[in-house]
Design an enzyme around this catalytic site. Structure first.
Site, PDB file in Angstrom:
ATOM      1  CE1 TYR A   1       0.747   0.768   4.414  1.00 47.10           C
ATOM      2  CE2 TYR A   1      -0.314  -1.387   4.604  1.00 47.10           C
ATOM      3  CZ  TYR A   1       0.450  -0.369   5.148  1.00 47.10           C
ATOM      4  OH  TYR A   1       0.923  -0.474   6.429  1.00 47.10           O
TER       5      TYR A   1
ATOM      6  CE  LYS B   1       5.078  -0.071   6.582  1.00 50.17           C
ATOM      7  NZ  LYS B   1       6.365  -0.724   6.723  1.00 50.17           N
TER       8      LYS B   1
END
Ligand code: COA
Length: 263
Positions: A142, A157
């Site tokens: 994701y 991330k």
């Protein structure tokens, strides 16, 4: 991996622990970093077949001084660090509109800032010592698509992914340092699955979204990390390798995310 000294953050549980075991089995000396001293001691005990190869270090990746102390200690007592896996993460499921300021900062600090602290500290040391090395950053599928319910983690991330690609070019070109990422899908017995896929219904839907019809195993991620870190992966740089049983292409991001995010 003989002659390698590998730092693994978040190394006392889930994927991190699987990597520690894999690297030790392959002959590396492994520096296991995590916050919780009890879990670190337990990890060392579980891996007692490699007593010489496992060193534990209690630290919080949010604290740069902790990291600098660990790096200094390893160079003095173990030897030059040759690789690092930035695996430590924090995450929880929360609707974006309900996420508190502290909740946002806790996850951004662990994932994005923590990865940066470790990466820059070790990178600077390698550059000063004219040493090369290899880094692997654990992100998530994701990081590219976004993920409903994890705006903090997805944003952090995505930042780590940008950091990976930036440094692969900057440090690759000037110093021969390789930086890559791994994007795991759902991996069993990890915080990701345990915390994010809570209800039985969400579990079933998430499982159905994986073409291989199962969640991944920590050992599978560990073998990939070993490949990227070791000389086997010597021409791989700036890449993010997805390891998700085909989930991210088998289903749209929307359905996958909705499966995990059951309010
Ligand atoms: N839902 C909503 N908010 C939450 C939450 C949840 N499930 N869990 C934590 N938070 C909020 C807290 O309420 C706090 O905000 P507040 O002060 O406004 O109340 C903030 O996040 C920080 O929480 P705290 O527990 O004080 O932070 P911490 O630094 O001790 O822990 C976390 C960091 C929150 C990321 C914690 O989950 C953690 O340490 N996780 C590590 C393991 C992990 O998550 N692994 C999964 C990897 S995929």
């Amino acid at each position: 991996m003989e002659n390698e000294v590998i730092v693994v953050t978040g190394g006392s549980s889930g994927m991190g622990k699987a990597m520690v075991k894999q690297f030790a089995q392959a002959g590396a000396r492994v520096i296991v970093c995590a916050r919780n001293e009890e879990r670190l001691a337990q990890t060392k005990q579980e891996l007692e077949t490699f007593p010489e190869q496992i060193q534990t270090f209690a630290l919080d990746v949010r604290n740069r001084e902790d990291i600098e102390r660990m790096v200094q200690d390893v160079y003095e007592h173990v030897g030059p660090i040759t690789g690092v896996v930035n695996n430590a993460a924090g995450n929880f499921l929360c609707p974006s509109e309900d996420l508190s300021e502290n909740g946002w900062h806790a996850v951004i600090d662990i994932v994005l800032n923590g990865t940066w602290h470790m990466t820059q500290t070790i990178g600077k040391r390698w550059i000063t010592d004219q040493q090369t090395g290899s880094m692997v950053n654990i992100v998530a599928t994701y990081a590219e698509t976004g993920g409903p319910g994890v705006v903090h983690s997805a944003s952090a991330k995505a930042g780590v992914l940008a950091m990976t690609k930036t440094l692969a070019v900057e440090w690759g070109a000037s110093y021969g340092i390789r930086v890559n990422a791994i994007a795991p899908g759902p991996i069993e017995n990890t915080g990701g699955v345990d915390k994010l896929i809570q209800s039985e219904k969400a579990h079933k839907m998430a499982l159905k979204s994986v073409p291989l019809q199962r969640f991944g195993k920590g050992e599978e991620v560990a073998r990939l990390a070993q490949y990227l870190l070791s000389p086997e992966g010597s021409y791989i740089n700036g890449t993010c390798v997805t390891i998700d049983g085909g989930q991210s292409i088998g289903q749209s991001g929307f359905l996958t995310g909705a499966a995990a995010f059951q309010r």
